[in-house]
Motif scaffolding. Structure first.
Motif, short mmCIF file in Angstrom:
data_model
loop_
_atom_site.label_atom_id
_atom_site.label_comp_id
_atom_site.label_asym_id
_atom_site.label_seq_id
_atom_site.Cartn_x
_atom_site.Cartn_y
_atom_site.Cartn_z
N ALA A 13 0.63 -3.35 -9.23
CA ALA A 13 1.20 -2.49 -8.44
C ALA A 13 1.29 -0.87 -8.83
O ALA A 13 1.35 -0.10 -8.10
N LEU A 14 1.28 -0.83 -10.13
CA LEU A 14 1.26 0.48 -10.52
C LEU A 14 -0.09 1.15 -10.09
O LEU A 14 -0.19 2.29 -9.89
N THR A 41 -1.30 -8.23 3.74
CA THR A 41 -2.23 -7.81 2.81
C THR A 41 -3.54 -7.21 3.27
O THR A 41 -4.03 -6.09 2.86
N VAL A 42 -4.10 -7.79 4.10
CA VAL A 42 -5.22 -7.30 4.78
C VAL A 42 -4.88 -6.44 5.85
O VAL A 42 -5.50 -5.25 5.57
N LEU A 43 -3.95 -6.15 6.43
CA LEU A 43 -3.66 -5.33 7.24
C LEU A 43 -3.45 -3.84 6.29
O LEU A 43 -3.68 -2.59 6.87
N ALA A 44 -2.56 -4.07 5.36
CA ALA A 44 -2.26 -2.92 4.45
C ALA A 44 -3.37 -2.44 3.87
O ALA A 44 -3.66 -1.19 3.69
N PRO A 70 1.21 2.74 3.27
CA PRO A 70 -0.03 1.61 2.95
C PRO A 70 0.15 1.18 1.51
O PRO A 70 -0.12 0.04 1.17
N ASP A 71 0.00 2.12 0.58
CA ASP A 71 -0.30 1.94 -0.79
C ASP A 71 1.19 1.39 -1.62
O ASP A 71 1.13 0.47 -2.46
N LEU A 72 2.12 1.90 -0.90
CA LEU A 72 3.54 1.13 -1.44
C LEU A 72 3.45 -0.20 -0.98
O LEU A 72 4.07 -1.08 -1.57
N LEU A 73 3.13 -0.82 0.23
CA LEU A 73 3.20 -2.14 0.83
C LEU A 73 2.11 -2.76 -0.17
O LEU A 73 2.56 -3.89 -0.05
N LEU A 74 0.97 -2.24 -0.71
CA LEU A 74 -0.11 -3.11 -1.37
C LEU A 74 0.72 -3.17 -2.63
O LEU A 74 0.69 -4.23 -3.24
N ALA A 75 1.52 -2.39 -3.10
CA ALA A 75 2.05 -2.51 -4.49
C ALA A 75 3.27 -3.69 -4.35
O ALA A 75 3.33 -4.62 -5.26
#
Length: 744
Positions: free
Chosen positions: A91-92, A165-168, A186-191
């Motif tokens: 996440a970080l 996850t794939v879409l982000a 997008p990176d916030l969603l991946l976190a």
């Protein structure tokens, strides 16, 4: 991935200020060496300011403090601790590191494209659906227990977390690059996705321990796949695409095995079992993550405390005061300081960027060619990972895999590491002799007497070594050394208070993110090897190819370790190579400590081995030299490390495996052999020597390295004859004049 080194103006870095008497007085090289303790900002790293900066800095402080607290005060269950380590680290990582390098200069914030929105909206819906579902299941005890219906939570967790996850990830790839101080959606969603996967596996750990290898639920598989995708994407951002490709090949092997020939064939596995197995303590949560979540992050935090207290700056200043004025002084400083810093931070390329931004320009200043300057720095920084007591992260992984006590590994590493750095010293010294170099002017260097009065700044290292050899655990010793760094800072102008300690914890978190991702990625490979049994079969193949010849098996092991290391950092390369090769070597009768040390050395040296020499390439970027030529020269400078592993194979006392007098004899004879070896490589014995004599000197060196009394006598005799011939027969007048000049 490229890095942006701290920028130094050489004219300013060694500037002088007028004293009261009108004479010039040095500023102790402080402006230059301050870059050693400056945080390196990579080309794809975000730098937050204001409220956002405080928020994410606080998250980093909590991440590091959590690890230190758990290791010392409140132990957690193993799976829970490692999952928090990986999930929060991912996440970080997504918060601080972009999918692509930022342009220079910063182009500012840019609006999202229509394609990004098409990917982003369903990704957000899917990921938050999965997050809400797992939180609800935890609070209502509606978890997917063993034997639960196959469709339970699939529509509200399994499918959404994987799809989101794939879409982000795709959205992060197409997202326009904004400013460094902004966090794109997008990176916030991946976190958030990383936290969601962690929550699922933590809450289902008690079930997964029993069912992952036999009859996992569909949600287990989808959570594991999403987690693996997140690990691979973070690895790509922080360590490059090579390791991602290698991991992908191993994952594919888990499914195509039934159609492969010979030793590679296996019966194949259902996707549910395969992916669920990988995300257990047999794979991602196994020995590599065990090391990264304890020893690696502990000593990265120790390095951060040294950085925040400016002790790292003192190490380099001390080296300049001691050796900066000698011939080729900056190169000798690089050997000392880069080895010391590399021992602690554990990353070859990262250490090149931090210390090399100072030492490389200074080496160029005194006459070293750009590619030579970069190659010296690369070889020294890589060698830091074989330097006890910390040895980067290698010693801890070796202890975890082999079960050999950490202190035994550290003791065994003393002579080989000493020989490597002796070789580097002789190499740079003879290069300076050939080119008639001088050191930096003494008035531009710190005063050694002033540096010696601050020798108490070595106390953290002394406490670390003392605690280890007094029998304290590695974690306790590292914590004591960390506290000592804060305490000794109060004897300097750079006292560590609450703000400085928080800063150290903050940068420790950011410094550890690459190794968190790399160790998790290596865990995927280890899991595939464990599941398919390819390691045992590869060991059988190694035995068959080598026959009964241990030396042929070692040559194969060397090649595999170097090839693996070209595509991944040392920790990952060693972990994978040890899983595949070491069992075969041990089965052939090679001592386990020798086998693992042998593999580890070549995994480390892959960072300076062409054609993919990551440390040499980092140095070339600073020196502005040709990367391939730099890698070739760094290979030449570090050539002793390719000889030393064969030395300790033939001579166990090289690893302190004999009586004290045997160990001492092994070191002294090998040390002289290393001197002759460097003389042959550089073409300078006691004066320049012809290539025919270089061959004879090389033969004498190899005889000395052999370790036996008879071979030592042969080596000494040959060296004495060549010295006498060079001094009194070939060119006595010239060589006597040279000797007088060097002495004066």
């Amino acid at each position: 991935m490229t890095t942006d080194a701290p920028q130094n103006d050489l004219r300013k870095s060694l500037r002088k200020s007028p004293g009261k008497t009108g004479q010039s007085t040095t500023t102790a090289v402080a402006p230059a060496t301050s870059s050693v303790d400056a945080e390196v900002v990579t080309s794809n790293q975000r730098v937050f300011v204001g409220l956002l900066g405080l928020l994410f800095a606080g998250a980093c402080v909590l991440y590091t403090a959590f690890h230190v607290g758990v290791m010392n005060l409140y132990p957690l269950e193993t799976w829970v601790y490692r999952l928090i380590h990986v999930s929060c680290g991912l996440a970080l990582g997504f918060i601080f590191f972009s999918a692509r390098a930022f342009p220079a200069p910063d182009g500012g914030q840019r609006p999202a494209s229509w394609l990004e929105w098409i990917l982003l909206l369903p990704a957000a819906v899917a990921i938050f659906t999965a997050l809400v579902q797992i939180i609800w299941a935890i609070f209502t005890d509606g978890r997917v227990a063993t034997g639960a219906p196959p469709e339970q939570m699939l529509m509200t967790f399994g499918y959404p977390i994987l799809l989101g996850t794939v879409l982000a990830i795709l959205a992060s790839w197409v997202s326009p690059l904004g400013a460094r101080d902004r966090l794109p959606p997008p990176d916030l969603l991946l976190a958030v996705a990383a936290i969601t996967v962690g929550l699922y596996i933590i809450s289902h750990a008690e079930f997964l321990r029993f069912r992952a290898s036999v009859f996992p639920h569909g949600n287990d598989m989808y959570a594991a796949i999403a987690g693996i995708l997140l690990i691979l994407e973070m690895t790509r951002r922080l360590a490059g695409v090579a390791l991602v490709v290698i991991v992908a090949i191993f994952i594919a092997y888990g499914f195509v095995g039934p159609w492969l020939p010979g030793v590679l064939e296996h019966r194949g596995y259902a996707p549910e079992r395969f992916f669920a197995f990988i995300y257990t303590d047999n794979g991602i949560l196994g020995p590599t993550t065990a090391v990264s979540s304890t020893y690696i992050i502990l000593f990265i935090t120790f390095a951060a405390f040294l950085q925040a207290s400016r002790v790292g700056e003192y190490f380099v200043n001390f080296a300049f005061a001691a050796a900066g004025g000698a011939r080729g002084g900056p190169a000798k400083v690089a050997v000392f300081s880069s080895g010391l810093m590399g021992m602690i931070n554990g990353t070859s390329a990262g250490n090149v960027v931090s210390t090399g931004s100072l030492t490389i320009p200074l080496m160029k200043r005194v006459g070293y060619k750009p590619q030579t300057s970069a190659s010296i720095e690369a070889a020294a920084s890589s060698g830091g990972q074989i330097l006890p007591p910390i040895m980067g992260a290698g010693a801890f992984i070796m202890a975890e895999i082999t079960g050999i006590a950490y202190t035994d590994i550290v003791i065994a590493a003393i002579i080989p590491a000493a020989l490597y750095f002796l070789s580097m010293y002789f190499m740079v010294d003879k290069e300076a002799l050939k080119l008639d170099m001088h050191g930096l002017p003494r008035e531009e260097l710190p005063q050694f007497a002033a540096m010696a009065r601050q020798a108490f700044l070595f106390i953290p290292i002394v406490i670390l070594m003392g605690a280890l050899f007094m029998g304290y655990s590695v974690i306790r010793a590292g914590t004591l050394a960390m506290a000592a760094a804060a305490v000794v800072s109060w004897l300097t102008p750079h006292r560590m208070g609450g703000k400085e300690i928080a800063y150290a914890l903050e940068i420790a978190a950011r410094m550890s993110l690459q190794l968190v991702a790399v160790c998790a990625a290596a865990g995927i490979i280890v899991g595939v090897i464990a599941l398919t049994g390819v390691g045992v079969r590869f060991s059988s193949l190694l035995l068959a190819l080598a026959g009964q010849s241990q030396i042929i098996a070692l040559v194969f092991a060397m090649l595999v370790a170097i090839i693996l290391g070209m595509g991944m950092p040392t920790t990952a390369a060693y972990a994978v190579a040890a899983s595949v090769i070491a069992p075969g070597l041990i089965q052939m009768g090679i001592n386990p400590l020798t086998a693992h040390f042998f593999i580890f050395y070549f995994a480390v040296m892959s960072a300076i081995t062409p054609p993919v020499a990551l440390a040499a390439y980092a140095g070339a970027a600073i020196a502005r030299s040709d990367p391939m030529r730099t890698s070739l020269e760094s290979f030449k400078i570090g050539l002793a490390a390719f000889v030393v592993p064969f030395m300790f194979f033939y001579s166990p006392p090289m690893l302190m495996q004999g009586a004290w007098y045997q160990n001492l004899h092994a070191f002294l004879s090998a040390g002289l052999g290393i001197f002759l070896f460097a003389s042959a490589i550089q073409g300078w014995f006691f004066g320049q020597i012809h290539w025919t004599l270089r061959i004879l000197v090389l033969g004498a060196a190899l005889a000395m390295i052999g370790g036996g009394w008879q071979s030592d006598l042969i080596g000494l005799s040959v060296a004495a004859v060549i010295f006498a011939a060079q001094r009194f027969v070939l060119n006595p007048v010239k060589n006597q004049d040279q000797l007088k000049t060097r002495t004066s």
